[in-house]
Design a protein around this motif. Sequence first.
Motif, PDB file in Angstrom:
ATOM      1  N   PRO A   1       0.808  -1.228   0.000  1.00  0.00           N
ATOM      2  CA  PRO A   1       0.000   0.000   0.000  1.00  0.00           C
ATOM      3  C   PRO A   1       0.839   1.275   0.000  1.00  0.00           C
ATOM      4  N   PHE A   2       2.051   1.206   0.563  1.00  0.00           N
ATOM      5  CA  PHE A   2       2.873   2.406   0.685  1.00  0.00           C
ATOM      6  C   PHE A   2       4.307   2.149   0.227  1.00  0.00           C
ATOM      7  N   GLU A   3       4.965   3.222  -0.125  1.00  0.00           N
ATOM      8  CA  GLU A   3       6.415   3.233  -0.299  1.00  0.00           C
ATOM      9  C   GLU A   3       6.977   4.249   0.679  1.00  0.00           C
ATOM     10  N   GLY A   4       8.155   3.957   1.211  1.00  0.00           N
ATOM     11  CA  GLY A   4       8.746   4.874   2.172  1.00  0.00           C
ATOM     12  C   GLY A   4       9.758   4.170   3.046  1.00  0.00           C
ATOM     13  N   THR A   5       9.971   4.702   4.228  1.00  0.00           N
ATOM     14  CA  THR A   5      10.952   4.138   5.149  1.00  0.00           C
ATOM     15  C   THR A   5      10.395   4.133   6.568  1.00  0.00           C
ATOM     16  N   LEU A   6      11.022   3.312   7.388  1.00  0.00           N
ATOM     17  CA  LEU A   6      10.687   3.272   8.807  1.00  0.00           C
ATOM     18  C   LEU A   6      11.999   3.120   9.563  1.00  0.00           C
ATOM     19  N   LYS A   7      12.242   4.037  10.475  1.00  0.00           N
ATOM     20  CA  LYS A   7      13.549   3.997  11.143  1.00  0.00           C
ATOM     21  C   LYS A   7      13.415   4.216  12.641  1.00  0.00           C
ATOM     22  N   LEU A   8      14.507   3.903  13.305  1.00  0.00           N
ATOM     23  CA  LEU A   8      14.620   4.065  14.744  1.00  0.00           C
ATOM     24  C   LEU A   8      15.335   5.382  15.022  1.00  0.00           C
ATOM     25  N   VAL A   9      14.693   6.248  15.800  1.00  0.00           N
ATOM     26  CA  VAL A   9      15.285   7.561  16.122  1.00  0.00           C
ATOM     27  C   VAL A   9      15.508   7.613  17.632  1.00  0.00           C
ATOM     28  N   GLU A  10      16.688   7.222  18.053  1.00  0.00           N
ATOM     29  CA  GLU A  10      17.011   7.181  19.478  1.00  0.00           C
ATOM     30  C   GLU A  10      17.645   8.491  19.941  1.00  0.00           C
ATOM     31  N   THR A  11      17.461   8.766  21.208  1.00  0.00           N
ATOM     32  CA  THR A  11      18.090   9.932  21.843  1.00  0.00           C
ATOM     33  C   THR A  11      18.806   9.461  23.109  1.00  0.00           C
ATOM     34  N   ASP A  12      19.465  10.393  23.775  1.00  0.00           N
ATOM     35  CA  ASP A  12      20.130  10.041  25.032  1.00  0.00           C
ATOM     36  C   ASP A  12      19.120   9.601  26.087  1.00  0.00           C
ATOM     37  N   GLU A  13      17.919  10.167  26.003  1.00  0.00           N
ATOM     38  CA  GLU A  13      16.897   9.859  27.003  1.00  0.00           C
ATOM     39  C   GLU A  13      16.048   8.646  26.620  1.00  0.00           C
ATOM     40  N   SER A  14      15.878   8.427  25.320  1.00  0.00           N
ATOM     41  CA  SER A  14      14.983   7.357  24.870  1.00  0.00           C
ATOM     42  C   SER A  14      15.734   6.412  23.937  1.00  0.00           C
ATOM     43  N   THR A  15      15.852   5.175  24.352  1.00  0.00           N
ATOM     44  CA  THR A  15      16.515   4.166  23.540  1.00  0.00           C
ATOM     45  C   THR A  15      15.663   2.910  23.479  1.00  0.00           C
ATOM     46  N   CYS A  16      15.902   2.115  22.465  1.00  0.00           N
ATOM     47  CA  CYS A  16      15.170   0.867  22.298  1.00  0.00           C
ATOM     48  C   CYS A  16      15.533  -0.100  23.420  1.00  0.00           C
ATOM     49  N   LYS A  17      14.518  -0.699  24.029  1.00  0.00           N
ATOM     50  CA  LYS A  17      14.733  -1.620  25.146  1.00  0.00           C
ATOM     51  C   LYS A  17      14.857  -3.081  24.679  1.00  0.00           C
ATOM     52  N   GLY A  18      14.695  -3.313  23.384  1.00  0.00           N
ATOM     53  CA  GLY A  18      14.929  -4.628  22.826  1.00  0.00           C
ATOM     54  C   GLY A  18      14.133  -5.739  23.477  1.00  0.00           C
ATOM     55  N   ASP A  19      14.863  -6.737  23.999  1.00  0.00           N
ATOM     56  CA  ASP A  19      14.221  -7.916  24.599  1.00  0.00           C
ATOM     57  C   ASP A  19      13.358  -7.570  25.799  1.00  0.00           C
ATOM     58  N   ALA A  20      13.658  -6.481  26.483  1.00  0.00           N
ATOM     59  CA  ALA A  20      12.889  -6.105  27.662  1.00  0.00           C
ATOM     60  C   ALA A  20      11.523  -5.526  27.296  1.00  0.00           C
ATOM     61  N   CYS A  21      11.349  -5.129  26.039  1.00  0.00           N
ATOM     62  CA  CYS A  21      10.090  -4.497  25.618  1.00  0.00           C
ATOM     63  C   CYS A  21       9.401  -5.299  24.516  1.00  0.00           C
ATOM     64  N   HIS A  22      10.002  -5.353  23.366  1.00  0.00           N
ATOM     65  CA  HIS A  22       9.524  -6.015  22.137  1.00  0.00           C
ATOM     66  C   HIS A  22       8.048  -5.740  21.834  1.00  0.00           C
ATOM     67  N   ALA A  23       7.542  -4.552  22.208  1.00  0.00           N
ATOM     68  CA  ALA A  23       6.147  -4.205  21.906  1.00  0.00           C
ATOM     69  C   ALA A  23       5.925  -4.145  20.402  1.00  0.00           C
ATOM     70  N   CYS A  24       6.883  -3.567  19.683  1.00  0.00           N
ATOM     71  CA  CYS A  24       6.743  -3.450  18.225  1.00  0.00           C
ATOM     72  C   CYS A  24       6.672  -4.829  17.578  1.00  0.00           C
ATOM     73  N   GLN A  25       7.453  -5.754  18.090  1.00  0.00           N
ATOM     74  CA  GLN A  25       7.459  -7.119  17.561  1.00  0.00           C
ATOM     75  C   GLN A  25       6.118  -7.808  17.800  1.00  0.00           C
ATOM     76  N   ASP A  26       5.510  -7.538  18.941  1.00  0.00           N
ATOM     77  CA  ASP A  26       4.252  -8.190  19.286  1.00  0.00           C
ATOM     78  C   ASP A  26       3.086  -7.712  18.421  1.00  0.00           C
ATOM     79  N   VAL A  27       3.095  -6.441  18.025  1.00  0.00           N
ATOM     80  CA  VAL A  27       1.961  -5.898  17.283  1.00  0.00           C
ATOM     81  C   VAL A  27       2.143  -5.970  15.772  1.00  0.00           C
ATOM     82  N   CYS A  28       3.352  -6.186  15.293  1.00  0.00           N
ATOM     83  CA  CYS A  28       3.610  -6.142  13.847  1.00  0.00           C
ATOM     84  C   CYS A  28       2.802  -7.210  13.125  1.00  0.00           C
ATOM     85  N   PRO A  29       1.914  -6.827  12.204  1.00  0.00           N
ATOM     86  CA  PRO A  29       1.111  -7.817  11.490  1.00  0.00           C
ATOM     87  C   PRO A  29       1.889  -8.551  10.413  1.00  0.00           C
TER      88      PRO A  29
END
Length: 335
Positions: free
Chosen positions: A247-275
């Motif tokens: 349906p779309f063309e484009g990109t999806l990226k991770l934009v981390e900051t000093d305050e906010s970083t990916c929690k990986g295995d401790a979170c994996h919310a994105c992995q759980d919802v990805c259809p």
Amino acid sequence: MFNVERSGEETRKLSHNNDRCVGCGICTDVCPTSSLRLGPIVPIARGLIEMDLVSVTSNTCVLCGLCSVACPFDALSLTINGNDIKETGNYPVWEVESEINDDDCIYCGRCYSVCPRDTILFKRELPSREDLVIGEISVDEDKCVYCSICSEMCPAGAISLTNNPEFSNDNLNNTIEVDTSKCIYCGVCKRACPQDAIKAVCSTCMLQDQIKAPEINGTASILKDGCVNCSWCKEVCPVDTINVTKPFEGTLKLVETDESTCKGDACHACQDVCPCDAVEIIDNKATINLDYCNLCGACVNACPQNIREVTRTSMKLNNINSESWRDILTSNLLS
């Protein structure tokens, strides 16, 4: 799953199909009256609560149908006098595709095994094994002592034996049978028999060049209901017989900051919802494979760190005749 219906000069009905919904939030973004709300998609995806991914405030919904045409996954449907507006030719339509060319399919089943939404119908019909494996086998029961070595050694599980140890030499109480529908005439049983009681001849080995190639038939097709155009089937197809238009063309990226970083295995919310099953945790970072991503944005909504960013540069939504609708759709779906 909800339904909103009103009658007057015409009867309008808006329906939501939760089985097709992926929790992308596109419908809530485009709703001009803010009548649609996205539910807690992470707990829902994890099975912690049972509720629809999207809900509606029925008394504010104007049944315009904008959410229906904006949904790339056909989870929302607006009918006017029983007719779906997407089939009238007057409303925007997604020109997406997921299709298997059955003429070129080799029925390997790889697409069927990887589909994250179970939307591929697959059936394979193999020829009878007896037409491809030819031979002769016999057991001399006068010599057989029912030791069961042949049965235990048979690689095809073709030999069955019943043995009464109290009457090991009494044929009335011991039986041995060879299932020729399983036997491959390999000769293992013959070589293993300590009494030389088995005779086996493999004609297939001698006549293999004369045996016709097995004809494999089947059917393979993709259900439109539930397909999210993720491209898994296309990517794994060894003969390139599947066409997928996302349906779309484009990109999806991770934009981390000093305050906010990916929690990986401790979170994996994105992995759980990805259809699309496009998220993988690598080195404790959630990594999205764009080959399988449809840029729906469900992972963006799910990320508790707000470090996911989707950029859609184009969309396959055509036949937008209303300028106001075009403004709403492009401003909310593209960036």
